[in-house]
Motif scaffolding. Structure first.
Motif, PDB file in Angstrom:
ATOM      1  N   ASN A   1      -6.864  -7.557  -0.223  1.00 14.46           N
ATOM      2  CA  ASN A   1      -6.130  -6.745   0.750  1.00 14.46           C
ATOM      3  C   ASN A   1      -6.682  -7.049   2.140  1.00 14.46           C
ATOM      4  OD1 ASN A   1      -8.457  -4.991   1.189  1.00 14.46           O
ATOM      5  ND2 ASN A   1      -7.996  -4.119  -0.829  1.00 14.46           N
TER       6      ASN A   1
ATOM      7  N   ASN B   1      -5.074   0.437   1.468  1.00 14.02           N
ATOM      8  CA  ASN B   1      -5.429  -0.943   1.095  1.00 14.02           C
ATOM      9  C   ASN B   1      -4.235  -1.886   1.000  1.00 14.02           C
ATOM     10  OD1 ASN B   1      -7.931   0.233   0.889  1.00 14.02           O
ATOM     11  ND2 ASN B   1      -7.894   0.386  -1.332  1.00 14.02           N
ATOM     12  N   PRO B   2      -3.536  -2.061   2.109  1.00 15.14           N
ATOM     13  CA  PRO B   2      -2.369  -2.950   2.104  1.00 15.14           C
ATOM     14  C   PRO B   2      -2.778  -4.408   2.225  1.00 15.14           C
ATOM     15  CG  PRO B   2      -2.726  -2.109   4.298  1.00 15.14           C
ATOM     16  CD  PRO B   2      -3.781  -1.474   3.425  1.00 15.14           C
ATOM     17  N   GLY B   3      -1.771  -5.264   2.272  1.00 16.14           N
ATOM     18  CA  GLY B   3      -1.999  -6.654   2.643  1.00 16.14           C
ATOM     19  C   GLY B   3      -2.254  -7.613   1.517  1.00 16.14           C
ATOM     20  N   PHE B   4      -2.551  -8.844   1.911  1.00 16.64           N
ATOM     21  CA  PHE B   4      -2.615 -10.007   1.041  1.00 16.64           C
ATOM     22  C   PHE B   4      -1.339 -10.091   0.190  1.00 16.64           C
ATOM     23  CE2 PHE B   4      -5.095 -13.385  -1.168  1.00 16.64           C
ATOM     24  CZ  PHE B   4      -5.416 -14.058  -0.012  1.00 16.64           C
TER      25      PHE B   4
ATOM     26  N   LYS C   1       2.452 -11.668  -0.747  1.00 17.78           N
ATOM     27  CA  LYS C   1       2.795 -13.046  -1.113  1.00 17.78           C
ATOM     28  C   LYS C   1       3.300 -13.862   0.082  1.00 17.78           C
ATOM     29  CE  LYS C   1       4.289 -11.759  -5.777  1.00 17.78           C
ATOM     30  NZ  LYS C   1       3.163 -12.207  -6.576  1.00 17.78           N
TER      31      LYS C   1
ATOM     32  N   VAL D   1       5.625 -16.729   0.058  1.00 15.86           N
ATOM     33  CA  VAL D   1       6.490 -17.353  -0.944  1.00 15.86           C
ATOM     34  C   VAL D   1       6.988 -18.712  -0.446  1.00 15.86           C
ATOM     35  CG1 VAL D   1       8.660 -17.135  -2.207  1.00 15.86           C
ATOM     36  CG2 VAL D   1       7.226 -15.115  -1.828  1.00 15.86           C
TER      37      VAL D   1
ATOM     38  N   SER E   1       7.245  -6.794   1.818  1.00 13.02           N
ATOM     39  CA  SER E   1       7.793  -5.724   0.967  1.00 13.02           C
ATOM     40  C   SER E   1       6.832  -5.409  -0.180  1.00 13.02           C
ATOM     41  CB  SER E   1       9.167  -6.119   0.417  1.00 13.02           C
ATOM     42  OG  SER E   1       9.057  -7.181  -0.501  1.00 13.02           O
ATOM     43  N   GLY E   2       5.829  -6.252  -0.395  1.00 12.73           N
ATOM     44  CA  GLY E   2       4.846  -6.004  -1.444  1.00 12.73           C
ATOM     45  C   GLY E   2       3.754  -5.024  -1.059  1.00 12.73           C
TER      46      GLY E   2
ATOM     47  N   PRO F   1       2.020  -1.271  -0.134  1.00  8.66           N
ATOM     48  CA  PRO F   1       2.123  -0.028  -0.911  1.00  8.66           C
ATOM     49  C   PRO F   1       3.394   0.792  -0.651  1.00  8.66           C
ATOM     50  CG  PRO F   1      -0.131  -0.329  -0.198  1.00  8.66           C
ATOM     51  CD  PRO F   1       0.655  -1.437   0.433  1.00  8.66           C
ATOM     52  N   THR F   2       3.783   0.989   0.610  1.00 11.99           N
ATOM     53  CA  THR F   2       5.049   1.690   0.846  1.00 11.99           C
ATOM     54  C   THR F   2       6.144   0.700   1.270  1.00 11.99           C
ATOM     55  OG1 THR F   2       4.740   2.310   3.180  1.00 11.99           O
ATOM     56  CG2 THR F   2       3.752   3.763   1.530  1.00 11.99           C
ATOM     57  N   HIS F   3       5.914  -0.584   0.951  1.00 15.38           N
ATOM     58  CA  HIS F   3       6.930  -1.622   1.047  1.00 15.38           C
ATOM     59  C   HIS F   3       7.356  -1.978   2.462  1.00 15.38           C
ATOM     60  CE1 HIS F   3       6.787  -1.164  -3.159  1.00 15.38           C
ATOM     61  NE2 HIS F   3       7.522  -0.084  -3.235  1.00 15.38           N
TER      62      HIS F   3
ATOM     63  N   ILE G   1      14.400 -12.424  -3.189  1.00 10.92           N
ATOM     64  CA  ILE G   1      13.717 -11.443  -2.330  1.00 10.92           C
ATOM     65  C   ILE G   1      14.775 -10.587  -1.650  1.00 10.92           C
ATOM     66  CG2 ILE G   1      12.298 -11.128  -0.262  1.00 10.92           C
ATOM     67  CD1 ILE G   1      10.963 -13.837  -0.945  1.00 10.92           C
ATOM     68  N   PHE G   2      14.705  -9.271  -1.872  1.00 11.24           N
ATOM     69  CA  PHE G   2      15.673  -8.351  -1.275  1.00 11.24           C
ATOM     70  C   PHE G   2      15.015  -7.738  -0.037  1.00 11.24           C
ATOM     71  CE2 PHE G   2      18.237  -4.179  -2.105  1.00 11.24           C
ATOM     72  CZ  PHE G   2      19.080  -4.495  -1.050  1.00 11.24           C
TER      73      PHE G   2
ATOM     74  N   ASP H   1      11.630  -3.676   2.993  1.00 13.73           N
ATOM     75  CA  ASP H   1      12.247  -3.741   1.665  1.00 13.73           C
ATOM     76  C   ASP H   1      13.715  -3.324   1.680  1.00 13.73           C
ATOM     77  OD1 ASP H   1      10.752  -3.647  -1.355  1.00 13.73           O
ATOM     78  OD2 ASP H   1      12.841  -3.049  -1.194  1.00 13.73           O
TER      79      ASP H   1
ATOM     80  N   LYS I   1      -2.141  -3.637  -8.149  1.00 13.52           N
ATOM     81  CA  LYS I   1      -3.351  -2.847  -7.884  1.00 13.52           C
ATOM     82  C   LYS I   1      -3.736  -1.949  -9.071  1.00 13.52           C
ATOM     83  CE  LYS I   1      -2.382  -2.471  -2.929  1.00 13.52           C
ATOM     84  NZ  LYS I   1      -3.366  -3.387  -2.360  1.00 13.52           N
TER      85      LYS I   1
ATOM     86  N   TYR J   1      21.349 -10.106  -5.615  1.00 10.29           N
ATOM     87  CA  TYR J   1      20.779 -11.435  -5.846  1.00 10.29           C
ATOM     88  C   TYR J   1      21.836 -12.499  -6.125  1.00 10.29           C
ATOM     89  CZ  TYR J   1      16.647  -8.542  -6.053  1.00 10.29           C
ATOM     90  OH  TYR J   1      15.673  -7.634  -5.738  1.00 10.29           O
TER      91      TYR J   1
END
Lengths: 428, 428
Positions: free
Chosen positions: A69, A90-93, A95, A97, A118-119, A121-123, A361-362, A396, B95, B187
Motif C-alpha cells: 500500500n 491503507n490504500p494504494g499499490f 494495479k 494494467v 478503482s481497486g 478501499p472505497t474505489h 475495467i469499468f 469506479d 487485503k 463489458y
C-alpha cells in the motif's frame, strides 16, 4: 482565508521527512501545522521535505520490502515512520494494467497502461489523499474529520475515520441522489445535508473553520489540504515502480482542481532527484470534460490565467469550474511538452465502454474522460503512439452507473429454449 | 447430466500441476477435459494434482516472489506455469484487514481479521473462480465464455472475457434490476434475458450445453466447474500467507452452493501436506441467511442430508435453495469442530453497518451474513473469542445498496449557517 492553529502543536510534530510548509508563490516557510495559506501573500502552502540521502538502490530495496500500500513510500511522505502500524485505510499499490487490447484499438505500439485506482478501499483515488490527511489530523491532535463533498470524498472520509478512530462529520448538498447519500452514510459518521448547492456547502465549511465550534476539526481538503494533496504523489511513485523503476514517456491525468496532476509531477521530480529513476523527459497531459473545461480552454488559447466556468457535464467528480491549481497545470503541461484537452459527454460514455470492452475495467466518468482524451490526442497526432503511455482511471463505474445506463442493456430477451436462441441470431 | 468433450483435447492439456479429474464420490479418475460429472456414478468431479515436492521454504520463497495476485500460487492451481504472462483479470491477494475495532466490539481477544474480497477487479470473489475457468477454457480451445447468473458472476465473466480475448454470452432472468443489468452489460459481451426465473435460466443453459449450438462454449459454472471451483482455494492460501504462513484457528465462510467452503478446506489441507504451514486443528464455520438456510437447518437438526428451501432473503448472492455441496459442508463443519449458523435479514443489515462503522469496509449482504453469524456464534459461546479468527467478506456493498438504503441517510438537514449547525445539536 482564516489561518488556524491548535495549541497541541507547540511540541514538535512528527510527520517523518516533512520539514516545513512552504508557500508555492513567495517561498516563505512555516512550521508544520493545520494551515493552508501563506500569512504573507495568501499563496497556497505545500509540504517541504528533508528527503532521504544515500544509496538509491538501498532505498528501492526498502520500498520494495514495504507493505502493499502507499506506506511503502513512507520515507517520501508527510507521515511518521511507523505509519503502517497505525489504524488507517491503507490504500494504494493498485494495479497498473498492461492494456494490450486497448493499445491495439488505439494504435499504441509503445506500451499502454491503465493505472486503475478503482481497486482502492472505497474505489477511488480519494483514499490516497484522505489516508495522508488522517495522519496529519492525528499529529495535530484533531478528533473530528470533516470535508465538503458531492461524492467520492465523503465515502473516503467516512471509511477512513471509522477505521482510524476519528469522529467524522461530512457536509453535502441536501439534494444528492439517494445512492450517493447511502455510500457516504453507511460508515456511521455524521452526514449533514446543507440547504444549498456545493458552493454554499463550501462557504459554510469555511465559516465553521473560523468558529469555536470547528475547534479540533480537521477538514481534509481545507486546513489539512497541504498534507492531503501529497497523497497524489503516490500515484507517480507506484507507476514508476510498477514499470520497473522507470519513468513513463507520457501520462494522461484528469483535472478537477488540478492538484492531482501537479502532485504527480512533483512525485516524478522527487524520484529523479533521489536517483530512483533515470532522468529523462516525460510529457504530462491533462484531461477535462468539455462541459467543465476551464483549463483546456486556457491551454488552447495560450492563456496563463484560467477563466472560471459553470460546470455542466456527466463527469461530476471533475466538475470544478474554478480549479485552484489551474495555472500550475498549464505550466506543467507546457514545460513538459504535454497538452490539455477535453471530450464531450458522448465521448466520455463511449470511452467508458471502450475500456470495459477491451480491458474488463469499468471506470467512473473521470476514467472515461482520460481514455477519451487519450484517443482524441492520438488521433490528433499530439500523443505519440510509439511511446510508453500511462492513463489514469481514478474511480469506479459502479458509482456512476447513470452515465452508461441509457445505452447499456440486454442484447436480447428470449424464451428459455434453444430454438428461440437460434432464432435470435445469437448462436455465432 | 450430459458429459461433453471437445475434439481438441486429444493433445495433452497443459494445466500445470493438475493431473486428472477424480470423482468426489467413487474416486474414479478421468483425463482433464470439460467434464463435470462422473461417468460411473454421476458424482461431482474435482481436480487431482501432482503437487510440488521438495523444500517447503523454497516453495514459500517462490510464492512470495510471485505477482500480487492469485498467480503467485500457480504451482498449486490447474493453470499453466506461465499463466501470469497471459491476458486475464488477475484477481486476488486482497487485503486481510486486522479488524481491531470490530474485535473490541465483539470481545474478540485472539485477533480478528476480515478477508476483504471487495478489492477484486469486479469487487467480488467470483473473479477468482472465473480467472481459473478462463485458463481451462483456453486449454480446451473454447472461444465463448458463458454462465447463468443473477449478479456478481455475470460481471466477473464479462470482464474476464473482455480482457482475455473471449466472446462472452451470459444468461440472466429478463427482469433483473437495471443496475445489475448495466454492471453485467458494460463489458460489451452478449447479455441475454431469459423469460423465466433463475431455475429456468439454468435449465436453458443445460439444454444449450447438449446442443450443437453450444459447441466451443465454456460455461464457467457447468462444464468448467471442476476448474472454476479451485479458484476458491486461493482464499485459503492468501489467508495463511498473510498471517505469516500460519493457519487461523477459526474461519467464518458464507454458504451459497457450499463450494467455496469446501475448497477453502481443501486449500488448507494442501498447505499442511506441503509443509507450508504447521499442522494444527482449525475450525470451519458456515454462514447462511435465515431466509435461505438449508445447510444450517440440517446442521442443527443433526442431519446428513440437506433439504431444499425456497429462498427469501436480501442476501441474494447466497440464495441457493438446493446447495450442491451442502453435504460436504456439513461434513467439514462437523469434522473440524465448527458449526453452521444463520442470521435474519435485520441482523444482516445491522452487521453490514457494524463492519462499516468499525472498520470502514462496506460489505455486500453476504459479508453481513458472515459478520452477523460471527457475532451470533460468539454470543452463543460457540466461537472462541480468544482464538485467531478470520471472517470472509466476499463482495461489495455498492452492489447491494438497496439492503441498507431504507435505514441509512442524512443525520440532519440544515441551512448553511453555523447557528443552524449549533441548533441541530451537532457541535459535539
Amino acid at each position: 482565508m482564516a489561518v488556524q492553529t491548535v495549541s497541541s502543536t507547540t511540541t514538535p510534530v512528527n510527520l517523518g521527512p516533512a520539514a516545513a510548509l512552504s508557500c508555492r508563490e513567495c517561498g516563505e516557510r512555516f512550521e508544520l501545522g493545520p494551515i493552508f495559506a501563506c500569512a504573507l501573500c495568501f499563496g497556497p502552502l505545500e509540504v517541504a521535505y528533508d528527503l532521504p540521502s544515500g544509496d538509491p538502490e538501498a532505498l528501492k530495496k526498502r520500498i520494495e520490502a514495504g507493505p502493499n500500500n502507499i506506506w511503502r513510500y513512507a520515507p517520501l511522505l508527510p507521515v511518521p515512520a511507523d505509519v503502517a502500524e497505525k489504524p488507517n485505510i491503507n490504500p494504494g499499490f493498485t494495479k497498473l494494467v498492461q492494456a494490450d487490447n486497448l493499445a491495439r484499438e488505439l494504435g499504441v505500439t509503445g506500451g499502454l497502461f491503465i493505472k486503475d485506482d478503482s481497486g482502492n478501499p472505497t474505489h477511488s483515488f480519494k483514499d490516497r489523499v484522505v489516508a495522508i490527511a488522517v495522519e496529519a489530523a492525528r499529529a495535530f491532535g484533531f478528533t473530528t474529520l470533516s470535508c465538503s463533498s458531492t461524492g467520492n470524498l465523503a465515502g473516503a472520509v467516512g471509511a477512513a475515520a471509522a477505521r482510524a478512530g476519528f469522529r467524522s462529520c461530512v457536509f453535502i448538498p441536501h439534494d444528492l441522489e439517494q445512492g450517493k447519500v447511502v455510500m457516504a452514510a453507511v460508515y456511521g459518521g455524521e452526514l449533514v445535508g446543507i440547504e444549498g448547492n456545493y458552493d454554499d456547502v463550501n462557504r459554510f465549511c469555511s465559516e465553521l473553520i473560523g468558529d469555536p465550534v470547528g475547534e479540533g476539526w480537521g477538514f481534509v481538503n481545507v486546513n489539512l489540504r497541504p498534507y492531503y494533496g501529497e497523497g497524489s504523489k503516490t500515484l507517480a511513485y507506484e507507476i514508476c515502480e510498477q514499470l520497473g523503476w522507470r519513468l513513463p514517456d507520457q501520462i494522461v491525468i484528469p483535472i478537477a482542481s488540478g492538484s492531482q496532476l501537479t502532485k504527480i509531477d512533483k512525485g516524478l521530480q522527487e524520484l529523479i532527484k533521489l536517483g530512483l529513476v533515470e532522468d529523462k523527459p516525460y510529457k504530462i497531459f491533462g484531461a477535462q470534460a468539455e462541459g467543465c473545461s476551464p483549463v483546456s480552454t486556457a491551454f488552447k488559447a495560450g492563456h496563463d490565467v484560467v477563466r472560471p466556468q459553470k460546470p455542466n457535464t456527466i463527469a461530476k467528480s471533475l466538475a470544478i469550474g474554478n480549479p485552484a491549481d489551474g495555472p500550475y497545470v498549464l505550466d506543467i503541461a507546457r514545460r513538459t511538452g504535454g497538452a490539455v484537452e477535453d471530450v464531450n459527454d458522448e465521448q466520455v460514455v463511449d470511452a467508458i465502454k471502450l475500456l470495459a470492452r477491451t480491458e474488463g475495467i469499468f471506470a467512473e466518468t473521470a476514467g472515461g474522460v482520460t481514455v477519451g482524451v487519450t484517443k482524441k490526442l492520438i488521433e490528433a497526432g499530439v500523443l505519440d503512439p510509439s511511446l510508453t503511455t500511462v492513463v489514469l482511471n481514478t474511480g469506479d463505474g459502479l458509482k456512476t452507473l447513470d452515465a452508461v445506463a441509457p445505452t447499456t442493456g440486454l442484447t436480447a430477451t428470449i424464451r428459455p429454449s434453444v430454438d428461440a436462441f437460434r432464432a435470435a441470431g445469437l448462436a455465432g
